[in-house]
Design an enzyme around this catalytic site. Structure first.
Site, PDB file in Angstrom:
ATOM      1  N   ALA A  11       0.777  -1.065   0.031  1.00  0.00           N
ATOM      2  CA  ALA A  11      -0.155   0.086   0.157  1.00  0.00           C
ATOM      3  C   ALA A  11       0.702   1.277  -0.022  1.00  0.00           C
ATOM      4  O   ALA A  11       0.446   2.533  -0.051  1.00  0.00           O
ATOM      5  CB  ALA A  11      -1.013  -0.063   1.163  1.00  0.00           C
ATOM      6  N   ARG A  16       9.155   8.064  -3.256  1.00  0.00           N
ATOM      7  CA  ARG A  16      10.754   8.490  -2.993  1.00  0.00           C
ATOM      8  C   ARG A  16      11.132   7.728  -4.500  1.00  0.00           C
ATOM      9  O   ARG A  16      12.310   8.137  -5.077  1.00  0.00           O
ATOM     10  CB  ARG A  16      11.473   7.753  -1.891  1.00  0.00           C
ATOM     11  CG  ARG A  16      11.533   9.071  -0.954  1.00  0.00           C
ATOM     12  CD  ARG A  16      12.640   8.577   0.218  1.00  0.00           C
ATOM     13  NE  ARG A  16      12.019   7.348   1.095  1.00  0.00           N
ATOM     14  CZ  ARG A  16      12.656   6.599   1.426  1.00  0.00           C
ATOM     15  NH1 ARG A  16      13.857   6.475   1.638  1.00  0.00           N
ATOM     16  NH2 ARG A  16      11.867   5.604   2.494  1.00  0.00           N
ATOM     17  N   LYS A  23       5.426   1.759  -6.976  1.00  0.00           N
ATOM     18  CA  LYS A  23       6.801   1.312  -6.530  1.00  0.00           C
ATOM     19  C   LYS A  23       6.956  -0.114  -7.089  1.00  0.00           C
ATOM     20  O   LYS A  23       7.990  -0.499  -7.608  1.00  0.00           O
ATOM     21  CB  LYS A  23       7.268   1.807  -5.250  1.00  0.00           C
ATOM     22  CG  LYS A  23       8.175   1.015  -4.687  1.00  0.00           C
ATOM     23  CD  LYS A  23       8.884   1.284  -3.510  1.00  0.00           C
ATOM     24  CE  LYS A  23       8.142   1.011  -2.241  1.00  0.00           C
ATOM     25  NZ  LYS A  23       9.100   1.341  -1.149  1.00  0.00           N
ATOM     26  N   GLY A 142      13.982  -1.529  12.630  1.00  0.00           N
ATOM     27  CA  GLY A 142      13.535  -1.874  13.972  1.00  0.00           C
ATOM     28  C   GLY A 142      14.466  -2.798  14.466  1.00  0.00           C
ATOM     29  O   GLY A 142      15.191  -3.403  13.929  1.00  0.00           O
ATOM     30  N   GLU A 157      11.357   0.273  17.375  1.00  0.00           N
ATOM     31  CA  GLU A 157      11.431   1.034  16.245  1.00  0.00           C
ATOM     32  C   GLU A 157      12.584   2.208  16.433  1.00  0.00           C
ATOM     33  O   GLU A 157      12.648   2.535  17.646  1.00  0.00           O
ATOM     34  CB  GLU A 157      10.024   1.682  15.656  1.00  0.00           C
ATOM     35  CG  GLU A 157       9.229   0.913  14.943  1.00  0.00           C
ATOM     36  CD  GLU A 157       9.725   0.145  13.902  1.00  0.00           C
ATOM     37  OE1 GLU A 157      10.085   0.380  12.668  1.00  0.00           O
ATOM     38  OE2 GLU A 157       9.895  -1.124  13.909  1.00  0.00           O
ATOM     39  N   ASN A 364      19.997 -22.411 -45.897  1.00  0.00           N
ATOM     40  CA  ASN A 364      20.762 -21.411 -45.714  1.00  0.00           C
ATOM     41  C   ASN A 364      20.242 -20.309 -46.148  1.00  0.00           C
ATOM     42  O   ASN A 364      19.509 -20.250 -47.291  1.00  0.00           O
ATOM     43  CB  ASN A 364      21.996 -21.765 -46.706  1.00  0.00           C
ATOM     44  CG  ASN A 364      23.030 -20.753 -46.410  1.00  0.00           C
ATOM     45  OD1 ASN A 364      22.788 -19.456 -46.394  1.00  0.00           O
ATOM     46  ND2 ASN A 364      24.308 -21.532 -46.092  1.00  0.00           N
ATOM     47  N   SER A 410      19.735 -14.661 -55.643  1.00  0.00           N
ATOM     48  CA  SER A 410      20.023 -13.479 -54.901  1.00  0.00           C
ATOM     49  C   SER A 410      19.327 -12.226 -55.465  1.00  0.00           C
ATOM     50  O   SER A 410      18.900 -12.191 -56.550  1.00  0.00           O
ATOM     51  CB  SER A 410      21.473 -12.933 -55.004  1.00  0.00           C
ATOM     52  OG  SER A 410      22.336 -14.086 -54.363  1.00  0.00           O
TER      53      SER A 410
HETATM   54  C1  UD1 Z   1       9.226  -1.322   9.045  1.00  0.00           C
HETATM   55  C2  UD1 Z   1       9.415  -2.249  10.413  1.00  0.00           C
HETATM   56  C3  UD1 Z   1      10.917  -2.135  10.850  1.00  0.00           C
HETATM   57  C4  UD1 Z   1      11.648  -2.732   9.918  1.00  0.00           C
HETATM   58  C5  UD1 Z   1      11.654  -2.211   8.477  1.00  0.00           C
HETATM   59  C6  UD1 Z   1      12.354  -3.055   7.305  1.00  0.00           C
HETATM   60  C7  UD1 Z   1       7.237  -1.652  11.251  1.00  0.00           C
HETATM   61  C8  UD1 Z   1       6.428  -0.764  12.321  1.00  0.00           C
HETATM   62  N1  UD1 Z   1       8.591  -1.364  11.316  1.00  0.00           N
HETATM   63  O1  UD1 Z   1       9.599  -0.217   9.209  1.00  0.00           O
HETATM   64  O2  UD1 Z   1      10.946  -2.923  12.197  1.00  0.00           O
HETATM   65  O3  UD1 Z   1      12.893  -2.896  10.247  1.00  0.00           O
HETATM   66  O4  UD1 Z   1      10.308  -2.222   8.078  1.00  0.00           O
HETATM   67  O5  UD1 Z   1      12.368  -2.402   6.231  1.00  0.00           O
HETATM   68  O6  UD1 Z   1       6.405  -2.323  11.079  1.00  0.00           O
HETATM   69  N2  UD1 Z   1       2.975  -0.323   4.607  1.00  0.00           N
HETATM   70  C9  UD1 Z   1       1.512  -0.195   4.109  1.00  0.00           C
HETATM   71  N3  UD1 Z   1       0.562   0.450   4.918  1.00  0.00           N
HETATM   72  C10 UD1 Z   1       0.994   1.285   5.864  1.00  0.00           C
HETATM   73  C11 UD1 Z   1       2.298   1.302   6.484  1.00  0.00           C
HETATM   74  C12 UD1 Z   1       3.047   0.490   5.380  1.00  0.00           C
HETATM   75  O7  UD1 Z   1       1.198  -0.937   3.114  1.00  0.00           O
HETATM   76  O8  UD1 Z   1       0.000   1.891   6.295  1.00  0.00           O
HETATM   77  C13 UD1 Z   1       3.714  -1.068   3.701  1.00  0.00           C
HETATM   78  C14 UD1 Z   1       4.760  -0.346   2.960  1.00  0.00           C
HETATM   79  O9  UD1 Z   1       4.376  -0.219   1.632  1.00  0.00           O
HETATM   80  C15 UD1 Z   1       5.944  -1.124   3.010  1.00  0.00           C
HETATM   81  C16 UD1 Z   1       5.815  -1.759   4.089  1.00  0.00           C
HETATM   82  O10 UD1 Z   1       4.685  -1.818   4.658  1.00  0.00           O
HETATM   83  O11 UD1 Z   1       6.166  -2.051   1.958  1.00  0.00           O
HETATM   84  C17 UD1 Z   1       6.812  -1.192   5.355  1.00  0.00           C
HETATM   85  O12 UD1 Z   1       6.395  -0.129   5.761  1.00  0.00           O
HETATM   86  P1  UD1 Z   1       7.396   0.972   6.186  1.00  0.00           P
HETATM   87  O13 UD1 Z   1       6.770   2.334   6.144  1.00  0.00           O
HETATM   88  O14 UD1 Z   1       8.605   1.137   4.948  1.00  0.00           O
HETATM   89  O15 UD1 Z   1       8.095   0.508   7.500  1.00  0.00           O
HETATM   90  P2  UD1 Z   1       9.404   0.987   8.121  1.00  0.00           P
HETATM   91  O16 UD1 Z   1       9.350   2.329   8.648  1.00  0.00           O
HETATM   92  O17 UD1 Z   1      10.397   0.807   7.265  1.00  0.00           O
END
Ligand code: UD1
Ligand code: MG
Length: 458
Positions: A11, A16, A23, A142, A157, A364, A410
């Site tokens: 989601a 970025r 993505k 985390g 986290e 050929n 040819s």
């Molecule tokens: C998360 C982990 C962290 C871990 C890291 C690894 C949590 C709270 N933290 O942090 O411990 O080290 O990933 O990369 O889980 N997403 C949704 N909906 C949301 C939020 C996120 O679908 O509401 C999806 C994002 O698209 C992504 C994934 O979940 O694919 C992780 O979300 P992200 O916000 O990147 O978590 P991090 O802060 O990186």
């Protein structure tokens, strides 16, 4: 065996990436990152895989529906955190009796063994298992807080961690497994009283332990490169490199000769047998298989093609989908083959377009031969029989058949079928005029000297 389920989080907006494409539809090894996660879930034997997407992501929802079926696409209305995202799959997994694994769709290279280790930890008695790794630079991850016996106590986290906790090198990959029922039960208790004000999936660890002595959490270890996530185009390229390096090594270990492995690009499904040589700067787009003893020479591009034993391809050849190159056949420089079966030992060594048709064994195809397969509306087939000879610079206007053993002079434009063993010449007959060239030169040079331009000269 306990049934398995997968929840793939996709989601995220992926701002970025600065790309109009969602993505997780960006590709690694010729396959979207989302498809990598779905493939992992399939390899792990998951009975049902739910993909969680954001609202207003039609392109992504459509791609997800193609991979897992529309009924398995869940929408997370607002991005309230990873726990909230998993919760979006509650409806789809209502009544799911078994173990669930949470995967991030932007983390495409997780090996199947790593997933298996997470499930195994559950089978061995853990209630929740996360994949952890020793991070070179753990800053944004985390942290996994473990007890003396290695059991997982909590995930903190980075934003919420103490100085001491920030020193922990063991990081959370994001992959988490647990019994589906327990996970959805615990999700109800997740709060958002943290630095980011989000509902963290990682809180399930502490919550499980809070439930009492029966519930333990565990860490399964994996390599950092296997759980590298993609947030930007730079990271996409880094993960692509991890994939390519892994593929190159696997190919060489399996007996493929790569004199310059760093220049060869593979797709996720490239199949190359032991005893094949792939020279420098070759690209394998999806759907290619190459049998033993074949040589793929430098600067060739192959997609959706099969190369049989002992065949030569390139240098500078292009094999497009449906190219089937027979045993010991030769496809040389600047030859493009699309949807053509090339028979055993047949040769097309130079500068040709061979589209839609078949070439018999031993035929050929001369330099510069073109299969004229398209009339601007439809495409037609060209059939060249076994041992036929097509002279250089010939155009075969499809639909057309050159019979077995037939011979095309040819420079011909062939618009009618050629009978087996017949000769066909389709070009103007040559005319010779003795002394003409000299007379022409004499006349023109005299005119030039006299300063007389012929009419129309500039
Ligand atoms: C998360 C982990 C962290 C871990 C890291 C690894 C949590 C709270 N933290 O942090 O411990 O080290 O990933 O990369 O889980 N997403 C949704 N909906 C949301 C939020 C996120 O679908 O509401 C999806 C994002 O698209 C992504 C994934 O979940 O694919 C992780 O979300 P992200 O916000 O990147 O978590 P991090 O802060 O990186
Ligand atoms: Mg992240």
């Amino acid at each position: 065996m306990t049934d398995r389920f997968a929840i793939i989080l996709a989601a995220g907006k992926g701002t970025r990436m600065k790309s109009p494409r969602p993505k997780v539809l960006h590709e690694i090894g010729g396959r979207s990152m989302l498809a990598w996660s779905v493939a992992l879930a399939k390899d792990l034997g998951c009975k049902r895989t739910v993909v969680v997407v954001g609202p207003d992501m039609p392109q992504l929802s459509e791609a997800a529906a193609k991979l897992v079926g529309g009924e398995n696409v869940a929408v997370q209305r607002e991005q309230l955190g990873t726990a909230n995202a998993v919760d979006a799959a509650r409806g789809q997994l209502a009544g799911a009796d078994g173990d669930a694994i949470v995967l991030y769709a932007d983390t495409p290279l997780i090996p199947q063994e790593a997933g298996e280790r997470a499930f195994k930890a559950l089978a061995d008695g853990a209630s929740i298992c996360v994949l952890g790794f020793k991070a070179k630079l753990p800053n944004r991850y985390g942290r996994l807080v473990t007890a003396g016996d290695g059991a997982l106590e909590a995930i903190v986290e980075a934003n919420d961690a103490s100085e001491a906790q920030l020193k922990i090198e063991l990081a959370n990959s994001g992959v988490m497994a647990g019994p589906a029922k327990l996970m959805f039960e615990l999700l109800k208790d997740v709060k958002n009283d943290n630095a980011k004000g989000e509902f963290y999936l990682t809180d399930l660890v502490g919550l499980a332990r809070g439930r009492g002595r029966g519930l333990k959490a565990a860490v399964a270890l994996c390599e950092e490169r296997d759980v590298q996530g993609v947030n930007s185009q730079v990271e996409l390229a880094q993960v692509e490199r991890v994939f390519q390096d892994g593929m190159r090594e696997r190919m060489m270990v399996a007996g493929v000769t790569l004199p310059a492995p760093e220049t060869v690009h593979f797709s996720h499904d490239t199949k190359i047998a032991a005893g094949v040589t792939v020279e420098q700067n070759v690209v394998f787009a999806p759907g290619v298989s190459v049998e033993s003893g074949a040589i793929i020479r430098a600067f060739s591009h192959l997609e959706g093609a099969k190369v049989s034993e002992g065949a030569f391809v390139g240098p500078y050849a292009r094999l497009r989908p449906g190219a089937v190159i027979g045993r010991d056949a030769h496809i040389g420089n600047f030859v493009e083959v699309k949807n053509v079966t090339v028979g055993e030992g047949a040769k097309a060594n130079h500068l040709s377009y061979l589209g839609d048709g078949e070439i018999g064994a031993g035929a050929n195809i001369g330099a510069g031969t073109i299969f004229c397969n398209y009339d601007g509306f439809f495409k037609y087939r060209t059939v060249v029989g076994a041992n036929a000879f097509v002279g250089s610079n010939s155009s075969l206007v499809a639909p057309v058949t050159i019979g077995a053993g037939g011979y095309v002079g040819s420079g011909s434009v062939i618009v009618e079928d050629v009978a087996p063993d017949a000769l066909a010449i389709g070009r103007g007959r040559q005319v010779g005029k003795d002394g003409w060239a000299k007379a022409f030169r004499d006349e023109k040079s005299a005119a030039k000297k006299a300063g007389k331009k012929p009419p129309g000269a500039v």
